[in-house]
Design a protein around this motif. Structure first.
Motif, PDB file in Angstrom:
ATOM      1  N   TRP A 126     -29.980 -22.565 -47.795  1.00 34.24           N
ATOM      2  CA  TRP A 126     -29.888 -22.770 -46.337  1.00 34.24           C
ATOM      3  C   TRP A 126     -28.566 -23.427 -45.986  1.00 34.24           C
ATOM      4  O   TRP A 126     -27.920 -23.059 -44.992  1.00 34.24           O
ATOM      5  CB  TRP A 126     -31.038 -23.654 -45.832  1.00 34.24           C
ATOM      6  CG  TRP A 126     -30.747 -24.135 -44.440  1.00 34.24           C
ATOM      7  CD1 TRP A 126     -30.913 -23.447 -43.280  1.00 34.24           C
ATOM      8  CD2 TRP A 126     -30.160 -25.388 -44.079  1.00 34.24           C
ATOM      9  NE1 TRP A 126     -30.468 -24.193 -42.213  1.00 34.24           N
ATOM     10  CE2 TRP A 126     -30.004 -25.389 -42.669  1.00 34.24           C
ATOM     11  CE3 TRP A 126     -29.749 -26.516 -44.796  1.00 34.24           C
ATOM     12  CZ2 TRP A 126     -29.459 -26.479 -41.983  1.00 34.24           C
ATOM     13  CZ3 TRP A 126     -29.207 -27.600 -44.111  1.00 34.24           C
ATOM     14  CH2 TRP A 126     -29.072 -27.570 -42.724  1.00 34.24           C
ATOM     15  N   HIS A 130     -25.974 -22.145 -43.259  1.00 32.98           N
ATOM     16  CA  HIS A 130     -25.663 -23.001 -42.107  1.00 32.98           C
ATOM     17  C   HIS A 130     -24.161 -23.215 -41.976  1.00 32.98           C
ATOM     18  O   HIS A 130     -23.599 -23.109 -40.876  1.00 32.98           O
ATOM     19  CB  HIS A 130     -26.396 -24.331 -42.265  1.00 32.98           C
ATOM     20  CG  HIS A 130     -26.102 -25.319 -41.182  1.00 32.98           C
ATOM     21  ND1 HIS A 130     -26.426 -25.096 -39.856  1.00 32.98           N
ATOM     22  CD2 HIS A 130     -25.492 -26.550 -41.215  1.00 32.98           C
ATOM     23  CE1 HIS A 130     -26.051 -26.141 -39.132  1.00 32.98           C
ATOM     24  NE2 HIS A 130     -25.474 -27.022 -39.929  1.00 32.98           N
ATOM     25  N   ASP A 142     -27.988 -18.646 -37.915  1.00 25.03           N
ATOM     26  CA  ASP A 142     -28.341 -20.042 -38.128  1.00 25.03           C
ATOM     27  C   ASP A 142     -29.772 -20.327 -37.661  1.00 25.03           C
ATOM     28  O   ASP A 142     -30.542 -21.025 -38.325  1.00 25.03           O
ATOM     29  CB  ASP A 142     -27.355 -20.933 -37.379  1.00 25.03           C
ATOM     30  CG  ASP A 142     -27.229 -22.319 -37.989  1.00 25.03           C
ATOM     31  OD1 ASP A 142     -27.596 -22.489 -39.169  1.00 25.03           O
ATOM     32  OD2 ASP A 142     -26.760 -23.231 -37.287  1.00 25.03           O
ATOM     33  N   ALA A 143     -30.129 -19.781 -36.521  1.00 24.21           N
ATOM     34  CA  ALA A 143     -31.462 -20.004 -35.959  1.00 24.21           C
ATOM     35  C   ALA A 143     -32.543 -19.391 -36.836  1.00 24.21           C
ATOM     36  O   ALA A 143     -33.604 -19.990 -37.053  1.00 24.21           O
ATOM     37  CB  ALA A 143     -31.533 -19.421 -34.550  1.00 24.21           C
ATOM     38  N   ALA A 146     -33.039 -21.379 -40.000  1.00 28.41           N
ATOM     39  CA  ALA A 146     -33.719 -22.647 -39.738  1.00 28.41           C
ATOM     40  C   ALA A 146     -35.239 -22.468 -39.725  1.00 28.41           C
ATOM     41  O   ALA A 146     -35.981 -23.349 -40.175  1.00 28.41           O
ATOM     42  CB  ALA A 146     -33.247 -23.234 -38.413  1.00 28.41           C
ATOM     43  N   ILE A 150     -37.781 -24.517 -42.211  1.00 30.52           N
ATOM     44  CA  ILE A 150     -38.893 -25.355 -41.760  1.00 30.52           C
ATOM     45  C   ILE A 150     -40.201 -24.890 -42.375  1.00 30.52           C
ATOM     46  O   ILE A 150     -41.048 -25.705 -42.762  1.00 30.52           O
ATOM     47  CB  ILE A 150     -38.969 -25.350 -40.221  1.00 30.52           C
ATOM     48  CG1 ILE A 150     -37.711 -25.995 -39.644  1.00 30.52           C
ATOM     49  CG2 ILE A 150     -40.212 -26.086 -39.727  1.00 30.52           C
ATOM     50  CD1 ILE A 150     -37.507 -25.728 -38.159  1.00 30.52           C
ATOM     51  N   LYS A 183     -37.512 -33.679 -36.044  1.00 25.09           N
ATOM     52  CA  LYS A 183     -36.400 -32.760 -36.285  1.00 25.09           C
ATOM     53  C   LYS A 183     -36.904 -31.320 -36.364  1.00 25.09           C
ATOM     54  O   LYS A 183     -36.255 -30.393 -35.843  1.00 25.09           O
ATOM     55  CB  LYS A 183     -35.672 -33.134 -37.583  1.00 25.09           C
ATOM     56  CG  LYS A 183     -34.386 -32.347 -37.825  1.00 25.09           C
ATOM     57  CD  LYS A 183     -33.327 -32.670 -36.777  1.00 25.09           C
ATOM     58  CE  LYS A 183     -31.988 -32.038 -37.134  1.00 25.09           C
ATOM     59  NZ  LYS A 183     -30.966 -32.300 -36.095  1.00 25.09           N
ATOM     60  N   GLU A 186     -37.313 -30.103 -32.851  1.00 19.97           N
ATOM     61  CA  GLU A 186     -35.994 -29.885 -32.238  1.00 19.97           C
ATOM     62  C   GLU A 186     -35.394 -28.574 -32.730  1.00 19.97           C
ATOM     63  O   GLU A 186     -34.870 -27.773 -31.940  1.00 19.97           O
ATOM     64  CB  GLU A 186     -35.078 -31.062 -32.593  1.00 19.97           C
ATOM     65  CG  GLU A 186     -33.648 -30.922 -32.112  1.00 19.97           C
ATOM     66  CD  GLU A 186     -32.742 -32.012 -32.668  1.00 19.97           C
ATOM     67  OE1 GLU A 186     -31.584 -31.710 -32.989  1.00 19.97           O
ATOM     68  OE2 GLU A 186     -33.218 -33.169 -32.797  1.00 19.97           O
ATOM     69  N   GLU A 187     -35.461 -28.343 -34.023  1.00 24.45           N
ATOM     70  CA  GLU A 187     -34.878 -27.137 -34.596  1.00 24.45           C
ATOM     71  C   GLU A 187     -35.655 -25.882 -34.194  1.00 24.45           C
ATOM     72  O   GLU A 187     -35.054 -24.829 -33.932  1.00 24.45           O
ATOM     73  CB  GLU A 187     -34.831 -27.265 -36.119  1.00 24.45           C
ATOM     74  CG  GLU A 187     -33.829 -28.308 -36.595  1.00 24.45           C
ATOM     75  CD  GLU A 187     -33.862 -28.526 -38.092  1.00 24.45           C
ATOM     76  OE1 GLU A 187     -32.809 -28.843 -38.665  1.00 24.45           O
ATOM     77  OE2 GLU A 187     -34.943 -28.373 -38.703  1.00 24.45           O
ATOM     78  N   ASN A 190     -34.737 -24.962 -30.679  1.00 24.18           N
ATOM     79  CA  ASN A 190     -33.420 -24.316 -30.644  1.00 24.18           C
ATOM     80  C   ASN A 190     -33.485 -22.897 -31.185  1.00 24.18           C
ATOM     81  O   ASN A 190     -32.910 -21.961 -30.601  1.00 24.18           O
ATOM     82  CB  ASN A 190     -32.424 -25.133 -31.461  1.00 24.18           C
ATOM     83  CG  ASN A 190     -31.051 -24.487 -31.501  1.00 24.18           C
ATOM     84  OD1 ASN A 190     -30.329 -24.463 -30.510  1.00 24.18           O
ATOM     85  ND2 ASN A 190     -30.680 -23.936 -32.650  1.00 24.18           N
ATOM     86  N   SER A 191     -34.184 -22.722 -32.312  1.00 23.43           N
ATOM     87  CA  SER A 191     -34.274 -21.390 -32.909  1.00 23.43           C
ATOM     88  C   SER A 191     -34.966 -20.404 -31.976  1.00 23.43           C
ATOM     89  O   SER A 191     -34.521 -19.256 -31.821  1.00 23.43           O
ATOM     90  CB  SER A 191     -35.033 -21.455 -34.239  1.00 23.43           C
ATOM     91  OG  SER A 191     -34.261 -22.094 -35.232  1.00 23.43           O
TER      92      SER A 191
END
Length: 527
Positions: A126, A130, A142-143, A146, A150, A183, A186-187, A190-191
């Motif tokens: 990853w 990234h 990137d999304a 992620a 996760i 986190k 949050e990720e 965004n993804s």
């Protein structure tokens, strides 16, 4: 050597071996090309570098071959079967060395394998993606990476209670589980935003040649990401109810929807990658049998899914093994070789599933009994979850099952007569007048049955809710650190961390708020 140095070393190695991970995938190479010696030219053709690392991440979530690349079920057996499937009440080992995990003495070999798989197989590739995405402005790549990160790292975080996630590659320090979960959200936010924007432009496919889960279909990845957010939201329900409600309702309000069919569930698809399910090989070793708990529940319910989960044993019945066998009696269970006991009915072509479709319905059923806005009522979601599970297993009879008032049965030990009773009287039939705990037990028990054999999620949910009520281990070798009635709450850090990253593991222990043993609760374990 610090963790930071180890990570740098491992990451450098990954650049040389990433393409080797594709050797058994849907991508073919000429016989005279060694995929372990990819040239820089090869790595820049058709997104091969990004695709190679992305593919390696997917392979690292549930291990199905040895880290050295040889086709073997060994890594799965050590990391999944002997740990998660035993602790989750799905499978029991019939060799004494493996049973140390179920006895709560936790062999370091397994602890290290679980810990290393997260950093070597997932976080290191990853990090490569990234850095590449940031340097080249590839926000969608990137999304997407992620989401896979996760999906893998919440398993490791839930297992150990504190890991290097936010600090990965930056500091030797571990992060607290609360910080990690915030986190995650949050990720995921965004993804989902980035992937949705990409899809809105008409670009609905990415890394199709390397994605062995969805074949590059971004719409399906969005459903998975949204359902994953709901799963993680529910995990926080006792530790941070406000955060859990916020994230769960955000998922429900999204137009993306959830995974609701086998076509959309997250799994390594056999039409995209050549592999065999590890249990199909392990079964031949006669070292893992169905666990007493799931056998007792499904026998009591006369659950039609038994035919899909287990092979019949003596006189067509279904018989398993207690977890926590000691050295003296493991061999007798192993030597039965299926003539008396049942085997796990997991053929070579059964997929490795990260998330079953049924789970999304049970998650929403639980949210509904908590008073959250899930877009429907608990009873309807519960019914849909059971029906989805039956459909996923190709079994009929869901309507009759949903009206059943049968209760879990007694576990019958066919070798030594160590019969055990399940302490639950929960039925499949829904009772809308029941209190919260009864409804919760009913939902989680059916979710547990539906998620078989994915023991990692089963164990996490059993720790979070206390359901299903599992049969305690036969022997407890934890030295008093684990309550056998409650079961293990986490897995201790591997021994190597204390020698190669003493500073980091010290922060991890401090984050736990308790000793580094199997009895210390992780952050979300607040019930």
């Amino acid at each position: 050597m610090s963790l930071h140095d180890i990570i740098k070393s491992r990451t450098a190695l990954l650049a040389a071996v990433a393409v080797g991970a594709l050797a058994t995938s849907c991508i073919d190479y000429e016989d005279n090309v060694n995929p372990d010696e990819a040239t820089e030219e090869m790595m820049t053709v058709d997104n091969l570098k990004a695709g190679s690392f992305f593919n390696q991440m997917q392979r690292g979530i549930i291990l199905f071959q040895n880290i050295d690349g040889n086709r073997s079920a060994g890594d799965y057996q050590i990391t999944q079967g002997y740990f998660y499937d035993a602790l989750g009440g799905y499978a029991a080992a019939t060799i004494a060395n493996a049973e140390w995990n179920a006895l709560y003495a936790f062999k370091n070999q397994g602890r290290k394998a679980v810990f290393d798989a997260a950093s070597v197989r997932v976080m290191s590739p990853w990090k490569q993606i990234h850095e590449m995405a940031e340097a080249e402005g590839l926000a969608t790549l990137d999304a997407l990476a992620a989401v896979v990160k996760i999906a893998a790292m919440h398993r490791a975080a839930d297992t150990f209670g504190s890991i290097a996630y936010i600090n990965f590659g930056k500091s030797p320090n571990y992060d607290s589980l609360e910080e990690i979960y915030k986190k995650f959200f949050e990720e995921l936010d965004n993804s989902i935003t980035v992937l949705s924007s990409t899809v809105a432009t008409g670009n609905t496919t990415m890394l199709a040649d390397y994605d062995v889960v969805y074949g590059g279909d971004l719409n399906k990845w969005l459903k998975f990401a949204n359902t994953l957010r709901l799963r993680l939201a529910m995990r926080c329900s006792y530790a941070d109810p406000a955060l859990a409600k916020e994230q769960a309702e955000k998922s429900t309000a999204s137009s993306i929807g959830f995974i609701e069919s086998a076509d959309d569930r997250a799994e390594l698809r056999h039409n995209l990658i050549s592999y065999i399910h590890p249990y199909s090989e392990i079964i031949g070793w006669h070292e893992s049998k169905p666990a007493a708990s799931i056998i007792a529940y499904m026998n009591g319910y006369e659950d039609p899914r038994r035919t899909a989960y287990f092979t019949p044993g003596y006189q067509g019945g279904y018989y398993g093994v207690l977890t926590g066998l000691n050295t003296a009696n493991t061999t007798s269970y192993k030597d039965e070789k299926g003539t008396t006991l049942s085997e796990l009915n997991i053929p070579a072509d059964y997929p490795l599933v990260w998330m079953f479709a049924a789970e999304s319905f049970f998650l929403r059923a639980e949210g509904a009994i908590r008073g959250w806005n899930m877009g429907g009522d608990a009873q309807s979601f519960y019914k849909a979850g059971v029906e989805a599970s039956f459909n996923e297993r190709g079994v009929t009879g869901a309507d009759t099952y949903l009206n059943s008032t049968k209760t879990p049965g007694q576990f019958r030990d066919m070798i030594y007569g160590n019969n055990r009773n399940v302490s639950s009287t929960i039925t499949p039939k829904w009772d809308n007048s029941a209190d919260f705990e009864t409804k919760l037990e009913r939902i989680i028990t059916q979710k547990w049955i539906a998620m078989f054999p994915e023991g990692c999620e089963a164990w996490s949910e059993q720790r979070r809710t206390g359901y299903p009520k599992l049969i305690p281990v036969l022997n407890n070798a934890s030295g008093g650190t684990v309550d056998a009635e409650k079961g293990a709450r986490r897995i201790p850090f591997p021994d190597e961390e204390y020698s190669v990253n003493a500073e980091g593991v010290a922060t991890g222990v401090a984050n736990l708020g308790g000793p580094d043993n199997g009895g210390t609760k992780v952050w979300w374990d607040k019930k």
